[in-house]
Write a protein that holds these residues in place. Structure first.
Motif, PDB file in Angstrom:
ATOM      1  N   GLU A 193       0.830  -1.206   0.000  1.00 46.31           N
ATOM      2  CA  GLU A 193       0.000   0.000   0.000  1.00 46.31           C
ATOM      3  C   GLU A 193       0.867   1.260   0.000  1.00 46.31           C
ATOM      4  OE1 GLU A 193      -2.573  -0.270   3.344  1.00 46.31           O
ATOM      5  OE2 GLU A 193      -3.651  -2.044   2.603  1.00 46.31           O
ATOM      6  N   ASP A 194       1.939   1.246   0.782  1.00 41.15           N
ATOM      7  CA  ASP A 194       2.840   2.405   0.829  1.00 41.15           C
ATOM      8  C   ASP A 194       3.503   2.651  -0.516  1.00 41.15           C
ATOM      9  OD1 ASP A 194       2.258   2.955   3.437  1.00 41.15           O
ATOM     10  OD2 ASP A 194       4.086   2.080   4.273  1.00 41.15           O
ATOM     11  N   PHE A 195       3.945   1.588  -1.189  1.00 40.51           N
ATOM     12  CA  PHE A 195       4.607   1.756  -2.481  1.00 40.51           C
ATOM     13  C   PHE A 195       3.623   2.240  -3.545  1.00 40.51           C
ATOM     14  CE2 PHE A 195       7.443  -1.803  -0.751  1.00 40.51           C
ATOM     15  CZ  PHE A 195       8.294  -0.887  -0.154  1.00 40.51           C
ATOM     16  N   GLU A 196       2.352   1.879  -3.392  1.00 44.63           N
ATOM     17  CA  GLU A 196       1.320   2.424  -4.273  1.00 44.63           C
ATOM     18  C   GLU A 196       1.201   3.927  -4.042  1.00 44.63           C
ATOM     19  OE1 GLU A 196      -0.847   1.321  -6.510  1.00 44.63           O
ATOM     20  OE2 GLU A 196      -0.603  -0.861  -6.487  1.00 44.63           O
ATOM     21  N   ARG A 197       1.174   4.335  -2.771  1.00 45.12           N
ATOM     22  CA  ARG A 197       1.020   5.749  -2.428  1.00 45.12           C
ATOM     23  C   ARG A 197       2.184   6.589  -2.941  1.00 45.12           C
ATOM     24  NH1 ARG A 197       0.574   6.287   3.775  1.00 45.12           N
ATOM     25  NH2 ARG A 197      -0.025   8.415   3.279  1.00 45.12           N
ATOM     26  N   THR A 198       3.407   6.049  -2.872  1.00 46.63           N
ATOM     27  CA  THR A 198       4.587   6.801  -3.288  1.00 46.63           C
ATOM     28  C   THR A 198       4.905   6.632  -4.771  1.00 46.63           C
ATOM     29  OG1 THR A 198       5.967   4.949  -2.520  1.00 46.63           O
ATOM     30  CG2 THR A 198       5.652   6.796  -1.006  1.00 46.63           C
ATOM     31  N   GLY A 199       4.095   5.840  -5.490  1.00 48.05           N
ATOM     32  CA  GLY A 199       4.285   5.684  -6.928  1.00 48.05           C
ATOM     33  C   GLY A 199       5.422   4.767  -7.314  1.00 48.05           C
ATOM     34  N   LEU A 200       5.834   3.863  -6.416  1.00 48.65           N
ATOM     35  CA  LEU A 200       6.968   2.971  -6.686  1.00 48.65           C
ATOM     36  C   LEU A 200       6.541   1.544  -6.998  1.00 48.65           C
ATOM     37  CD1 LEU A 200       9.406   4.166  -3.875  1.00 48.65           C
ATOM     38  CD2 LEU A 200       9.506   4.728  -6.299  1.00 48.65           C
ATOM     39  N   ASN A 201       5.254   1.300  -7.107  1.00 52.40           N
ATOM     40  CA  ASN A 201       4.791  -0.073  -7.309  1.00 52.40           C
ATOM     41  C   ASN A 201       5.274  -0.679  -8.613  1.00 52.40           C
ATOM     42  OD1 ASN A 201       2.834   2.106  -8.023  1.00 52.40           O
ATOM     43  ND2 ASN A 201       1.792   0.432  -9.104  1.00 52.40           N
ATOM     44  N   GLY A 202       5.654   0.143  -9.600  1.00 48.36           N
ATOM     45  CA  GLY A 202       6.211  -0.374 -10.846  1.00 48.36           C
ATOM     46  C   GLY A 202       7.650  -0.800 -10.736  1.00 48.36           C
ATOM     47  N   LEU A 203       8.301  -0.418  -9.631  1.00 48.41           N
ATOM     48  CA  LEU A 203       9.721  -0.749  -9.432  1.00 48.41           C
ATOM     49  C   LEU A 203       9.938  -1.760  -8.314  1.00 48.41           C
ATOM     50  CD1 LEU A 203      11.135   2.886  -9.640  1.00 48.41           C
ATOM     51  CD2 LEU A 203      11.532   1.080 -11.319  1.00 48.41           C
ATOM     52  N   VAL A 204       8.901  -2.023  -7.516  1.00 49.28           N
ATOM     53  CA  VAL A 204       9.045  -2.891  -6.339  1.00 49.28           C
ATOM     54  C   VAL A 204       7.978  -3.983  -6.364  1.00 49.28           C
ATOM     55  CG1 VAL A 204       9.040  -3.006  -3.823  1.00 49.28           C
ATOM     56  CG2 VAL A 204       9.944  -0.976  -4.959  1.00 49.28           C
ATOM     57  N   THR A 205       8.408  -5.217  -6.114  1.00 49.48           N
ATOM     58  CA  THR A 205       7.484  -6.332  -5.925  1.00 49.48           C
ATOM     59  C   THR A 205       7.672  -6.880  -4.519  1.00 49.48           C
ATOM     60  OG1 THR A 205       7.537  -6.936  -8.267  1.00 49.48           O
ATOM     61  CG2 THR A 205       6.797  -8.631  -6.714  1.00 49.48           C
ATOM     62  N   VAL A 206       6.576  -6.955  -3.771  1.00 46.73           N
ATOM     63  CA  VAL A 206       6.625  -7.427  -2.380  1.00 46.73           C
ATOM     64  C   VAL A 206       6.119  -8.862  -2.312  1.00 46.73           C
ATOM     65  CG1 VAL A 206       5.913  -6.999  -0.005  1.00 46.73           C
ATOM     66  CG2 VAL A 206       6.204  -5.070  -1.584  1.00 46.73           C
ATOM     67  N   GLY A 207       6.920  -9.757  -1.732  1.00 44.83           N
ATOM     68  CA  GLY A 207       6.522 -11.143  -1.572  1.00 44.83           C
ATOM     69  C   GLY A 207       6.474 -11.548  -0.112  1.00 44.83           C
ATOM     70  N   VAL A 208       5.668 -12.564   0.195  1.00 44.07           N
ATOM     71  CA  VAL A 208       5.599 -13.116   1.556  1.00 44.07           C
ATOM     72  C   VAL A 208       6.377 -14.427   1.553  1.00 44.07           C
ATOM     73  CG1 VAL A 208       4.089 -13.945   3.390  1.00 44.07           C
ATOM     74  CG2 VAL A 208       3.341 -12.055   1.911  1.00 44.07           C
ATOM     75  N   ARG A 209       7.476 -14.469   2.309  1.00 44.57           N
ATOM     76  CA  ARG A 209       8.327 -15.661   2.305  1.00 44.57           C
ATOM     77  C   ARG A 209       9.270 -15.627   3.504  1.00 44.57           C
ATOM     78  NH1 ARG A 209       9.658 -19.241  -1.955  1.00 44.57           N
ATOM     79  NH2 ARG A 209      11.705 -20.248  -1.760  1.00 44.57           N
ATOM     80  N   ASP A 210       9.512 -16.795   4.085  1.00 41.97           N
ATOM     81  CA  ASP A 210      10.482 -16.937   5.166  1.00 41.97           C
ATOM     82  C   ASP A 210      11.843 -17.234   4.543  1.00 41.97           C
ATOM     83  OD1 ASP A 210      11.975 -17.451   7.396  1.00 41.97           O
ATOM     84  OD2 ASP A 210      10.977 -19.350   7.904  1.00 41.97           O
ATOM     85  N   ILE A 211      12.628 -16.188   4.326  1.00 41.21           N
ATOM     86  CA  ILE A 211      13.911 -16.342   3.633  1.00 41.21           C
ATOM     87  C   ILE A 211      14.897 -17.151   4.475  1.00 41.21           C
ATOM     88  CG2 ILE A 211      15.865 -15.099   2.631  1.00 41.21           C
ATOM     89  CD1 ILE A 211      13.255 -14.899   1.033  1.00 41.21           C
TER      90      ILE A 211
END
Length: 311
Positions: A152-170
């Motif tokens: 949601e934050d990356f959508e607000r700041t206009g960075l969603n085209g440059l960032v992909t957020v995943g859910v994972r236990d690295i």
């Protein structure tokens, strides 16, 4: 191509404020707030009431007046300012550590960067700007709600085209196999980073760089032990920032016995002189500089290592 051009426009901020934009309302260096502009919106603070409709059409950096005649500045949501106003879901990295990380990870436009964990997204925002307009940041967090809030934050700041957020236990699963040999840089902010280091070795390109952030030196020691098998040029840094306050004070100039002028603070009298002997002279401004009494101390250790090249 259209997305790339639009993203470049959004990152440059060389345009007028529009309905739906995110702006940073700046009162002073330590009082700022992120506000989404809406045609019928109203912003209230100690300076009064500000109508959003008065903001639309103005350039970023403009000074706007409240109904009481007081003013604030409308600033673009740069990574530096976003770090100061974002919602803290976890402990975040600040500007001194972030700038050091971006430099030592050798991140340039077009890079593919892997990050774990996302947290509040402070570092991720700066990584995204560094790889723009053709690179990408893939960031992972094991906490699903935290990852959703970051999106949601990356959508607000206009960075969603440059960032992909995943859910994972690295730590437990490692990075996805699809990134094997593709990553230019990897950043780890994990409680047990040594568990993820074997996976990082598979993800990085030859000569790729890893950075691990840890608050405790014991974590650094275990990480360095794990790094020796596949990495070289292992180095650890602690970045300490000291801020200085710059203020203007008014001093009065008085002639001394030998004719030279001597500066005094207006609240003080010359030693040995009573009020009748005091000479009135014009006051002159003087810049006073002193260290800030509330300096930020230790945040964490930054360990960097370079993947060994296969011979």
């Amino acid at each position: 191509m259209v997305l790339q051009i639009e993203q470049e426009k959004r990152l440059s901020f060389n345009r007028s404020i529009k309905d739906g934009d995110l702006v940073i309302v700046y009162e002073r260096h330590d009082v700022m707030k992120a506000v989404k502009v809406s045609e019928n919106g109203v912003f209230h603070n100690r300076f009064g009431t500000f109508k959003h409709s008065d903001w639309i059409g103005k350039s970023f950096g403009s000074k706007v007046l409240s109904l009481k005649g007081r003013f604030v500045y409308l600033l673009a949501p740069t990574p530096e300012l976003w770090t100061l106003v974002l919602s803290h879901r976890t402990q975040i990295l600040y500007i001194a550590d972030i700038s050091f990380v971006v430099m030592y990870l050798e991140i340039v436009p077009g890079c593919l960067v892997l990050e774990s964990g996302t947290g509040s997204g402070s570092l991720t925002t700066s990584l995204a700007r560094a790889v723009a307009p053709t690179g990408h940041v893939y960031t992972f967090d094991f906490h699903e709600q935290r990852a959703a809030s970051a999106r949601e934050d990356f959508e607000r700041t206009g960075l969603n085209g440059l960032v992909t957020v995943g859910v994972r236990d690295i730590q437990g699963e490692g990075f996805p196999e699809e990134f094997c040999g593709r990553a230019d840089s990897v950043f780890l902010d994990l409680p047990q980073p040594w568990l993820a280091i074997p996976s990082v070795g598979k993800m990085l390109k030859e000569d790729g760089v890893l950075c691990s952030f840890s608050p405790c030196i014991e974590q650094v020691q275990r990480s360095c032990e794990a790094l020796r098998s596949c990495f070289t040029d292992i180095r650890t840094f602690e970045v300490l920032l000291r801020t200085y306050e710059v203020r203007q004070r008014i001093l009065e100039s008085h002639p001394s016995k030998d004719g030279d002028s001597v500066d005094y603070h207006p609240c003080k009298r010359r030693l040995g002189c009573d009020e009748s002997e005091r000479i009135e002279c014009p006051a002159s401004p003087s810049v006073m500089i002193k260290p800030c009494t509330e300096a930020r101390g230790h945040t964490g250790y930054l360990t960097f290592a370079r993947l060994k090249c296969l011979v």
